[in-house]
Design an enzyme around this catalytic site. Structure first.
Site, PDB file in Angstrom:
ATOM      1  N   GLU A 266      44.497  49.699  89.078  1.00  0.00           N
ATOM      2  CA  GLU A 266      45.335  50.890  89.067  1.00  0.00           C
ATOM      3  C   GLU A 266      46.442  50.806  88.019  1.00  0.00           C
ATOM      4  O   GLU A 266      46.940  51.831  87.523  1.00  0.00           O
ATOM      5  CB  GLU A 266      45.939  51.141  90.443  1.00  0.00           C
TER       6      GLU A 266
ATOM      7  N   GLU B 176      36.337  28.416  77.757  1.00  0.00           N
ATOM      8  CA  GLU B 176      35.546  28.513  78.987  1.00  0.00           C
ATOM      9  C   GLU B 176      35.124  27.138  79.496  1.00  0.00           C
ATOM     10  O   GLU B 176      35.265  26.824  80.688  1.00  0.00           O
ATOM     11  CB  GLU B 176      34.319  29.387  78.744  1.00  0.00           C
TER      12      GLU B 176
ATOM     13  N   HIS C 245      44.476  52.328  95.146  1.00  0.00           N
ATOM     14  CA  HIS C 245      45.520  51.421  95.622  1.00  0.00           C
ATOM     15  C   HIS C 245      45.109  50.751  96.929  1.00  0.00           C
ATOM     16  O   HIS C 245      44.479  51.375  97.773  1.00  0.00           O
ATOM     17  CB  HIS C 245      46.809  52.230  95.841  1.00  0.00           C
TER      18      HIS C 245
ATOM     19  N   CYS D  97      25.370  32.368  78.387  1.00  0.00           N
ATOM     20  CA  CYS D  97      25.999  33.245  79.367  1.00  0.00           C
ATOM     21  C   CYS D  97      25.644  32.927  80.818  1.00  0.00           C
ATOM     22  O   CYS D  97      26.519  32.823  81.677  1.00  0.00           O
ATOM     23  CB  CYS D  97      25.619  34.707  79.106  1.00  0.00           C
TER      24      CYS D  97
ATOM     25  N   LYS E  25      26.441  29.267  82.076  1.00  0.00           N
ATOM     26  CA  LYS E  25      27.911  29.193  81.968  1.00  0.00           C
ATOM     27  C   LYS E  25      28.578  29.940  83.111  1.00  0.00           C
ATOM     28  O   LYS E  25      29.544  29.465  83.720  1.00  0.00           O
ATOM     29  CB  LYS E  25      28.337  29.749  80.597  1.00  0.00           C
TER      30      LYS E  25
ATOM     31  N   CYS F 197      21.457  32.798  75.618  1.00  0.00           N
ATOM     32  CA  CYS F 197      22.147  33.369  76.780  1.00  0.00           C
ATOM     33  C   CYS F 197      21.589  32.840  78.086  1.00  0.00           C
ATOM     34  O   CYS F 197      22.316  32.389  78.959  1.00  0.00           O
ATOM     35  CB  CYS F 197      22.052  34.890  76.744  1.00  0.00           C
TER      36      CYS F 197
ATOM     37  N   TYR G 159      36.312  31.207  72.418  1.00  0.00           N
ATOM     38  CA  TYR G 159      36.035  31.500  73.822  1.00  0.00           C
ATOM     39  C   TYR G 159      35.149  30.437  74.468  1.00  0.00           C
ATOM     40  O   TYR G 159      35.314  30.130  75.664  1.00  0.00           O
ATOM     41  CB  TYR G 159      35.443  32.897  73.983  1.00  0.00           C
TER      42      TYR G 159
END
Length: 476
Positions: free
Chosen positions: A470, A205, A465, A58, A61, A53, A201
């Site tokens: 939302e 990525e 909002h 992670c 990246k 990682c 993934y």
């Protein structure tokens, strides 16, 4: 602190707990055990703590993803009154990969140092070398300079992670001319043309980063979709957008041969013409990093993929030997490894209230740093239908988020959300999102889903909002 000198390490005596692997899971396990007063040691077979990682996953990246996002923002800046498109495109084209790499590498080195200091602060002995089993309570440590010594431990945790899979040259002639996802972070220059092989993934990525930074990018996938372990909606939205923004997606194909040519590499594929590129990146999956552990000496069971088999308490079939993180091949995510390791140490060394502590592997949220990003938690629609049949209800919405309000229509990224509910109370069992901010939005909703929130709970929550988030509470 620096790793223990060999002469000093040989005199340690028996540990209460010894962890093999200095990645996120191993570090989390060791430090939590030490916080309860346990005598703890840890072995890491590289000069850098933090594991995949921190070093080749992670963290770097995400730095590259942010870099690609900055390029996108520059391209869109003129629509918001900053400069003009021609000037901004020149700025994007001037991107300095070596400069960014140098800063990124320095950032990672600082993190390595923090992990080192944290071990020292918590009193964990740091052994730099390769650990392998001699027997169930004894490990051989081969230091990086080749010296060997043994240590004893009452309990041992295997947390050595995984590594990228690359085909052999026998499987795909010339495969070794490419690099794996770890090698992506070693690139000193930005390739002008790149082929990324894979549909998971990591492939999505890396291809997105290359494409966003201006490389001619080819993504080769075996089927007609990417992210096939995720809800199908996500690929249905993402893949056309990737093609829309200039990525060359080659579907229903694979690599049959890679050969060196003047000025680069030629990728031969099952379907379609050969592709000439500067770099080939293999991102076709990962497998257990079990080489040299000596698991056979103690009889620790593995599955047919090499993953160490462990139960819900991280226990292997051998008493006092545990396994967690990517070596187990289950929910291969950094926070999962950390959480599992901390709970294991809570149970082994913590107060009585933790005697049954373990990680619940259900409803683990995950994110894909694609462009736009993806967030997912709970069951996909196919999995929900398989498990619950006709008792599920699915709510979806698609829109263009407000961050693109000033952009031309063809520049506006898509957004799509799906909420999956089950039973008469419509408990929310799945949430899948793609669009700007999905990576950040998901965390709070993951808490709600983990707590058993229902459609009525979502509806009872007043919307914020104007936001994209939302839409999750007004989707019904």
């Amino acid at each position: 602190m620096p790793p223990l000198p060999v002469k000093e390490a040989e005199k340690i005596g028996e540990y209460d707990l010894f962890v093999i692997g200095g990645g996120s899971g191993g570090l989390g396990t060791a430090r939590r055990a030490a916080s309860y007063g346990a005598k703890v040691g840890l072995a890491e077979a590289s000069h850098r703590l933090g594991g995949t990682c921190v070093n080749v996953g992670c963290v770097p990246k995400k730095v590259m993803w942010y870099t690609s996002e900055e390029a996108s923002s520059l391209r869109h800046a003129a629509a918001y009154g900053f400069g003009n498109a021609e000037e901004n495109d020149k700025i994007v084209a001037s991107f300095n990969w070596p400069k960014l790499k140098k800063k990124r590498d320095a950032y990672i080195e600082r993190l390595n140092g923090i992990y080192d200091r944290n071990l020292a602060k918590d009193g964990v002995d740091y052994h730099e070398g390769y650990a392998s089993f001699v027997d169930k309570n004894t490990l051989n440590i081969k230091s990086l300079n080749g010296e060997n010594y043994t240590i004893k431990a009452k309990k041992i945790v295997i947390a050595v992670g995984g590594k990228p899979h690359v085909p052999t040259d026998e499987e795909v002639p010339g495969a070794s001319l490419g690099i794996d996802s770890d090698g992506f972070f070693e690139l000193e220059e930005q390739p002008k043309r790149v082929a990324v092989v894979g549909a998971g993934y990591i492939a999505v990525e890396l291809a997105g980063i290359f494409n966003g930074l201006g490389s001619e990018t080819h993504l080769l996938i075996r089927h007609g979709a990417v992210l096939r372990t995720f809800d199908p909606m996500l690929s249905d939205v993402l893949l056309p957008w990737m093609e829309h923004v200039g990525m060359n997606v080659h579907k229903e194909t694979g690599v049959t041969k890679v050969e060196k040519i003047d000025g680069g590499l030629r990728v031969h594929q099952k379907n379609g013409e050969p592709i000439d590129v500067d770099t080939v990146v293999w991102a076709i999956g990962r497998h257990a990093n079990d080489n040299g552990l000596g698991l056979d000496k103690v009889g620790v069971k593995q599955d047919d993929k090499g993953n160490v088999i462990a139960n819900e308490y991280q226990e292997t079939n051998v008493e006092d030997i545990y396994a967690l993180g990517d070596i187990g091949g289950k929910a291969e995510l950094t926070p999962v490894a950390i959480a599992a390791g901390r709970r294991l140490s809570n149970r082994l060394f913590g107060p009585p209230e933790f005697k049954d502590d373990k990680l619940d592997y259900n409803d683990i949220p995950s994110v894909v740093f694609s462009h736009p990003p993806i967030g997912s938690v709970g069951l996909s629609e196919p999995d929900a239908r398989k498990k619950y049949g006709e008792s599920i209800k699915v709510y979806t919405t698609r829109f263009r988020d407000m961050s693109g309000a000033m952009l031309d229509e063809n520049q506006k990224q898509p957004t799509a959300y799906k909420v999956i509910c089950e039973g008469p109370n419509e408990r929310v069992i799945g949430l899948h999102m793609i669009g700007v901010g999905s990576d950040e939005i998901l965390q709070g909703f993951a808490v709600a889903i983990k707590c058993g929130a229902t459609r009525k709970d979502f509806q009872a929550t007043v919307a914020i909002h104007p936001t994209s988030a939302e839409e999750v509470v007004t989707i019904f």
